[in-house]
Design a protein around this motif. Structure first.
Motif, PDB file in Angstrom:
ATOM      1  N   ASN A 220       0.871  -1.178   0.000  1.00  0.00           N
ATOM      2  CA  ASN A 220       0.000   0.000   0.000  1.00  0.00           C
ATOM      3  C   ASN A 220       0.905   1.224   0.000  1.00  0.00           C
ATOM      4  O   ASN A 220       1.620   1.462   0.966  1.00  0.00           O
ATOM      5  CB  ASN A 220      -0.901   0.020   1.244  1.00  0.00           C
ATOM      6  N   SER A 234      -6.413  -0.018  -7.472  1.00  0.00           N
ATOM      7  CA  SER A 234      -5.742  -1.295  -7.189  1.00  0.00           C
ATOM      8  C   SER A 234      -5.780  -2.158  -8.432  1.00  0.00           C
ATOM      9  O   SER A 234      -6.520  -1.892  -9.382  1.00  0.00           O
ATOM     10  CB  SER A 234      -6.423  -2.022  -6.021  1.00  0.00           C
ATOM     11  N   LEU A 253      -3.261   0.495  -3.816  1.00  0.00           N
ATOM     12  CA  LEU A 253      -3.557  -0.461  -2.759  1.00  0.00           C
ATOM     13  C   LEU A 253      -3.282  -1.877  -3.257  1.00  0.00           C
ATOM     14  O   LEU A 253      -3.897  -2.335  -4.227  1.00  0.00           O
ATOM     15  CB  LEU A 253      -5.014  -0.336  -2.316  1.00  0.00           C
ATOM     16  N   THR A 256      -6.056  -5.153  -0.075  1.00  0.00           N
ATOM     17  CA  THR A 256      -7.372  -4.517  -0.170  1.00  0.00           C
ATOM     18  C   THR A 256      -8.386  -5.068   0.831  1.00  0.00           C
ATOM     19  O   THR A 256      -9.546  -4.659   0.807  1.00  0.00           O
ATOM     20  CB  THR A 256      -7.916  -4.626  -1.607  1.00  0.00           C
ATOM     21  N   LEU A 259      -8.750  -2.593   4.490  1.00  0.00           N
ATOM     22  CA  LEU A 259      -8.269  -1.369   3.876  1.00  0.00           C
ATOM     23  C   LEU A 259      -7.667  -0.432   4.930  1.00  0.00           C
ATOM     24  O   LEU A 259      -8.118  -0.419   6.075  1.00  0.00           O
ATOM     25  CB  LEU A 259      -9.417  -0.667   3.143  1.00  0.00           C
TER      26      LEU A 259
END
Length: 346
Positions: A220, A234, A253, A256, A259
């Motif tokens: 991330n 993503s 990201l 996921t 989050l």
């Protein structure tokens, strides 16, 4: 030396490199080639199962015995495997277990295009999403580490474009994995109601630790660019965003579920307009709006079918976004401004 691989080939190589000794699955596009390629490596056990439920149960049995395991299926196959999957989040694992869910936006070979990010949230397990073949290779190793550290099966969610597109991969060397010793513990492994209640509480504690991990997870990361536009994205959508808006700020990201709430808030605070670009469901968008942030998502981008760079270009133009970076604000290089490190070994 780098090699050109599909995402599926890279997942198979990543599993072998990171010590997986048991691969089991049920064939179905776009996942089939993963197990076919894994079976070619020496010293591993690879087998098809009669259905996805049996595949996951075989994988869970091998994990219980201490092996690292890869279980493969297409997105609708996770419906079949849901019974053992839900309970596996309670029991956890011994050897790391990665479940590949190969989703199919656009229904190239499927009866629906269900978004299995929902399944990871439903089952309360971690989920990684690669954006190219190198990440597909590397994220298998990271997912195995997370599986063993947090005592949970981990979903690796791919889509058709990542599974079947080719890109260069720097494969690692095989790391032998010693079987983890099995310890008889009915309170962990036997989910009768009395034990299930305590494992339910344990699951919440593991998820709390995972939420903290998500904030600093190496996959991330923020890529700072023009602060007038910020995009959260993503998977394959990241590649399209960088193609269409090379100068924009991007929050990419790779983990996921769960989050990273604080990372998203920090990114949103640094941009003027915030977008979420994701295929299929408004999964990330709903989380972002739940944080009280103003964001543009499915009101602009379609909820069905695959995205393409051309589609995103048209939609951003409709939103009044300048697709050409100002000379005073040059587009950052792919590595510029990253606030999080790259995946270990990359």
């Amino acid at each position: 030396m780098k090699e050109l691989m599909t995402g599926n080939e890279a997942i198979a190589r990543g599993a072998y490199v990171h010590g997986v000794t048991v691969g089991v699955g049920y064939p179905g596009t776009p996942s089939t080639e993963i197990l076919e390629n894994f079976a070619r490596f020496a010293g591993v056990k690879a087998q098809w199962a009669p259905n996805e439920k049996v595949a996951l149960e075989v994988g869970l049995g091998a994990s219980l015995a201490g092996a690292r395991v890869l279980v493969t299926m297409k997105h609708v196959g996770v419906n079949v495997a849901a019974d053992p999957l839900m309970t596996a989040a309670y029991t956890g694992v011994n050897g790391g277990l990665v479940l590949v869910s190969a989703d199919d936006p656009g229904m190239h070979s499927s009866q629906n295009e269900q978004d299995n990010r929902r399944f990871a949230s439903f089952a309360r397990i971690p989920m990684f999403e690669p954006a190219d073949s190198q990440e597909a290779h590397d994220m298998v190793g990271l997912a195995l580490q997370v599986s063993e550290e947090f005592d949970l099966p981990v979903m690796l969610r791919t889509t058709t474009r990542v599974a079947h597109s080719q890109s260069f991969v720097q494969p690692g060397e095989r790391r032998e994995h010693t079987l983890r010793p099995y310890e008889k513990n009915p309170r962990k492994w036997l989910m009768v109601p009395a034990y299930g209640r305590s494992r339910r509480q344990s699951l919440e504690e593991r998820l709390q630790r995972l939420r903290a991990y998500a904030e600093s997870c190496p996959v991330n990361r923020i890529i700072r660019g023009d602060r007038r536009v910020g995009v959260i994205t993503s998977g394959i959508s990241y590649q399209y965003v960088r193609d269409v808006l090379p100068g924009a700020s991007v929050l990419k990201l790779g983990l996921t579920h769960p989050l990273p709430a604080e990372l998203i808030r920090r990114f949103a605070a640094g941009v003027e307009r915030l977008f979420v670009v994701e295929e299929l469901d408004p999964y990330i968008e709903e989380f972002v709006t739940g944080l009280g942030l103003a964001v543009t998502g499915k009101k602009l981008f379609p909820a069905g079918n695959e995205f393409t760079p051309g589609l995103l270009r048209r939609k951003f133009q409709e939103a009044g976004i300048d697709l050409n970076p100002s000379p005073s604000r040059p587009a950052p290089s792919p590595s510029a401004g990253e606030e999080m490190p790259a995946i270990p070994g990359r």
